[in-house]
Scaffold this motif. Sequence first.
Motif, PDB file in Angstrom:
ATOM      1  N   GLY A   1      -4.504   3.400   1.078  1.00  0.00           N
ATOM      2  CA  GLY A   1      -5.211   4.261   0.133  1.00  0.00           C
ATOM      3  C   GLY A   1      -4.349   5.392  -0.374  1.00  0.00           C
ATOM      4  O   GLY A   1      -4.606   5.943  -1.443  1.00  0.00           O
ATOM      5  N   ALA A   2      -3.340   5.790   0.374  1.00  0.00           N
ATOM      6  CA  ALA A   2      -2.387   6.797  -0.092  1.00  0.00           C
ATOM      7  C   ALA A   2      -1.232   6.149  -0.837  1.00  0.00           C
ATOM      8  O   ALA A   2      -0.658   6.743  -1.754  1.00  0.00           O
ATOM      9  CB  ALA A   2      -1.854   7.615   1.082  1.00  0.00           C
ATOM     10  N   VAL A   3      -0.884   4.933  -0.451  1.00  0.00           N
ATOM     11  CA  VAL A   3       0.245   4.248  -1.083  1.00  0.00           C
ATOM     12  C   VAL A   3      -0.095   3.812  -2.503  1.00  0.00           C
ATOM     13  O   VAL A   3       0.759   3.872  -3.394  1.00  0.00           O
ATOM     14  CB  VAL A   3       0.701   3.055  -0.215  1.00  0.00           C
ATOM     15  CG1 VAL A   3       1.743   2.220  -0.915  1.00  0.00           C
ATOM     16  CG2 VAL A   3       1.223   3.547   1.125  1.00  0.00           C
ATOM     17  N   ALA A   4      -1.330   3.385  -2.738  1.00  0.00           N
ATOM     18  CA  ALA A   4      -1.712   2.902  -4.072  1.00  0.00           C
ATOM     19  C   ALA A   4      -1.583   3.989  -5.141  1.00  0.00           C
ATOM     20  O   ALA A   4      -0.931   3.755  -6.172  1.00  0.00           O
ATOM     21  CB  ALA A   4      -3.120   2.325  -4.041  1.00  0.00           C
ATOM     22  N   PRO A   5      -2.153   5.199  -4.971  1.00  0.00           N
ATOM     23  CA  PRO A   5      -1.941   6.211  -6.007  1.00  0.00           C
ATOM     24  C   PRO A   5      -0.496   6.702  -6.050  1.00  0.00           C
ATOM     25  O   PRO A   5      -0.007   7.078  -7.111  1.00  0.00           O
ATOM     26  CB  PRO A   5      -2.900   7.340  -5.637  1.00  0.00           C
ATOM     27  CG  PRO A   5      -3.244   7.134  -4.228  1.00  0.00           C
ATOM     28  CD  PRO A   5      -3.106   5.668  -3.967  1.00  0.00           C
TER      29      PRO A   5
ATOM     30  N   ARG B   1      -8.154   9.110   2.554  1.00  0.00           N
ATOM     31  CA  ARG B   1      -9.420   9.409   3.233  1.00  0.00           C
ATOM     32  C   ARG B   1     -10.557   8.550   2.681  1.00  0.00           C
ATOM     33  O   ARG B   1     -11.456   8.176   3.430  1.00  0.00           O
ATOM     34  CB  ARG B   1      -9.768  10.893   3.076  1.00  0.00           C
ATOM     35  CG  ARG B   1      -8.782  11.828   3.711  1.00  0.00           C
ATOM     36  CD  ARG B   1      -8.661  11.626   5.174  1.00  0.00           C
ATOM     37  NE  ARG B   1      -9.888  12.082   5.812  1.00  0.00           N
ATOM     38  CZ  ARG B   1     -10.128  12.002   7.092  1.00  0.00           C
ATOM     39  NH1 ARG B   1      -9.235  11.500   7.890  1.00  0.00           N
ATOM     40  NH2 ARG B   1     -11.263  12.423   7.580  1.00  0.00           N
ATOM     41  N   ALA B   2     -10.526   8.242   1.397  1.00  0.00           N
ATOM     42  CA  ALA B   2     -11.608   7.457   0.798  1.00  0.00           C
ATOM     43  C   ALA B   2     -11.616   6.019   1.318  1.00  0.00           C
ATOM     44  O   ALA B   2     -12.687   5.454   1.562  1.00  0.00           O
ATOM     45  CB  ALA B   2     -11.486   7.453  -0.721  1.00  0.00           C
ATOM     46  N   THR B   3     -10.450   5.436   1.490  1.00  0.00           N
ATOM     47  CA  THR B   3     -10.387   4.058   1.967  1.00  0.00           C
ATOM     48  C   THR B   3     -10.278   3.967   3.473  1.00  0.00           C
ATOM     49  O   THR B   3     -10.558   2.925   4.049  1.00  0.00           O
ATOM     50  CB  THR B   3      -9.194   3.319   1.342  1.00  0.00           C
ATOM     51  OG1 THR B   3      -7.979   3.972   1.726  1.00  0.00           O
ATOM     52  CG2 THR B   3      -9.319   3.244  -0.158  1.00  0.00           C
ATOM     53  N   GLY B   4      -9.815   5.043   4.107  1.00  0.00           N
ATOM     54  CA  GLY B   4      -9.641   5.022   5.552  1.00  0.00           C
ATOM     55  C   GLY B   4      -8.399   4.291   6.005  1.00  0.00           C
ATOM     56  O   GLY B   4      -8.259   3.972   7.174  1.00  0.00           O
ATOM     57  N   THR B   5      -7.504   4.011   5.068  1.00  0.00           N
ATOM     58  CA  THR B   5      -6.270   3.300   5.397  1.00  0.00           C
ATOM     59  C   THR B   5      -5.079   4.016   4.786  1.00  0.00           C
ATOM     60  O   THR B   5      -5.225   4.854   3.900  1.00  0.00           O
ATOM     61  CB  THR B   5      -6.291   1.863   4.844  1.00  0.00           C
ATOM     62  OG1 THR B   5      -6.351   1.918   3.412  1.00  0.00           O
ATOM     63  CG2 THR B   5      -7.475   1.075   5.365  1.00  0.00           C
TER      64      THR B   5
ATOM     65  N   GLY C   1      -7.962   0.872  -8.692  1.00  0.00           N
ATOM     66  CA  GLY C   1      -8.442   2.130  -9.269  1.00  0.00           C
ATOM     67  C   GLY C   1      -7.598   3.314  -8.831  1.00  0.00           C
ATOM     68  O   GLY C   1      -7.302   4.214  -9.621  1.00  0.00           O
ATOM     69  N   LEU C   2      -7.194   3.321  -7.563  1.00  0.00           N
ATOM     70  CA  LEU C   2      -6.335   4.401  -7.071  1.00  0.00           C
ATOM     71  C   LEU C   2      -4.949   4.353  -7.712  1.00  0.00           C
ATOM     72  O   LEU C   2      -4.334   5.392  -7.957  1.00  0.00           O
ATOM     73  CB  LEU C   2      -6.223   4.332  -5.548  1.00  0.00           C
ATOM     74  CG  LEU C   2      -7.477   4.752  -4.785  1.00  0.00           C
ATOM     75  CD1 LEU C   2      -7.340   4.414  -3.313  1.00  0.00           C
ATOM     76  CD2 LEU C   2      -7.738   6.233  -4.981  1.00  0.00           C
ATOM     77  N   PHE C   3      -4.445   3.148  -7.989  1.00  0.00           N
ATOM     78  CA  PHE C   3      -3.168   3.012  -8.686  1.00  0.00           C
ATOM     79  C   PHE C   3      -3.247   3.645 -10.073  1.00  0.00           C
ATOM     80  O   PHE C   3      -2.362   4.404 -10.476  1.00  0.00           O
ATOM     81  CB  PHE C   3      -2.780   1.533  -8.788  1.00  0.00           C
ATOM     82  CG  PHE C   3      -1.455   1.289  -9.455  1.00  0.00           C
ATOM     83  CD1 PHE C   3      -0.296   1.305  -8.714  1.00  0.00           C
ATOM     84  CD2 PHE C   3      -1.372   1.059 -10.819  1.00  0.00           C
ATOM     85  CE1 PHE C   3       0.930   1.078  -9.314  1.00  0.00           C
ATOM     86  CE2 PHE C   3      -0.166   0.843 -11.432  1.00  0.00           C
ATOM     87  CZ  PHE C   3       1.008   0.851 -10.674  1.00  0.00           C
ATOM     88  N   VAL C   4      -4.323   3.347 -10.788  1.00  0.00           N
ATOM     89  CA  VAL C   4      -4.515   3.919 -12.130  1.00  0.00           C
ATOM     90  C   VAL C   4      -4.692   5.435 -12.043  1.00  0.00           C
ATOM     91  O   VAL C   4      -4.128   6.185 -12.853  1.00  0.00           O
ATOM     92  CB  VAL C   4      -5.720   3.249 -12.835  1.00  0.00           C
ATOM     93  CG1 VAL C   4      -6.070   3.962 -14.122  1.00  0.00           C
ATOM     94  CG2 VAL C   4      -5.431   1.780 -13.088  1.00  0.00           C
ATOM     95  N   LEU C   5      -5.452   5.901 -11.046  1.00  0.00           N
ATOM     96  CA  LEU C   5      -5.619   7.344 -10.848  1.00  0.00           C
ATOM     97  C   LEU C   5      -4.277   8.022 -10.577  1.00  0.00           C
ATOM     98  O   LEU C   5      -3.990   9.088 -11.127  1.00  0.00           O
ATOM     99  CB  LEU C   5      -6.583   7.609  -9.697  1.00  0.00           C
ATOM    100  CG  LEU C   5      -6.753   9.074  -9.316  1.00  0.00           C
ATOM    101  CD1 LEU C   5      -7.510   9.815 -10.414  1.00  0.00           C
ATOM    102  CD2 LEU C   5      -7.463   9.193  -7.992  1.00  0.00           C
TER     103      LEU C   5
END
Length: 122
Positions: A58-62, A51-55, A11-15
């Motif tokens: 989570g920043a790398v995917a978007p 921040r949403a994933t805590g990892t 979902g973060l990738f798509v976002l």
Amino acid sequence: MNVGRLAAYAGLFVLGAIVGVAGALVQQAWAPGGLLLALAGSAGAFYGGSRATGTRGGAVAPAAGWLVAVMFLTATRPEGDFVFGAGLGSYVFLLGGMGVAVMCATLGQSPQPGASDARLGK
């Protein structure tokens, strides 16, 4: 890795891809406000995912989705159409977005330790 985390990353990738396309369309409008808006949206997606994933993932995917979308839009087509012009704003958006992605992915995720009940020094 569990299924929920993989779904969150997808979902973060798509976002990130959506933010990249929107930023590419907005960055030339309302100069320099459009560029700042596009970079702020990118930073929000990257940092928010972290921040949403805590990892850091989570920043790398978007950021990966943003990069795929932006690189797809920079390629010229046989018809000669492309989204990015040859202006300074386009380069600032591309390089600035990559820089923001790196900054958000390398931020520390560990919270500060809470106060201890023990008395120190006595």
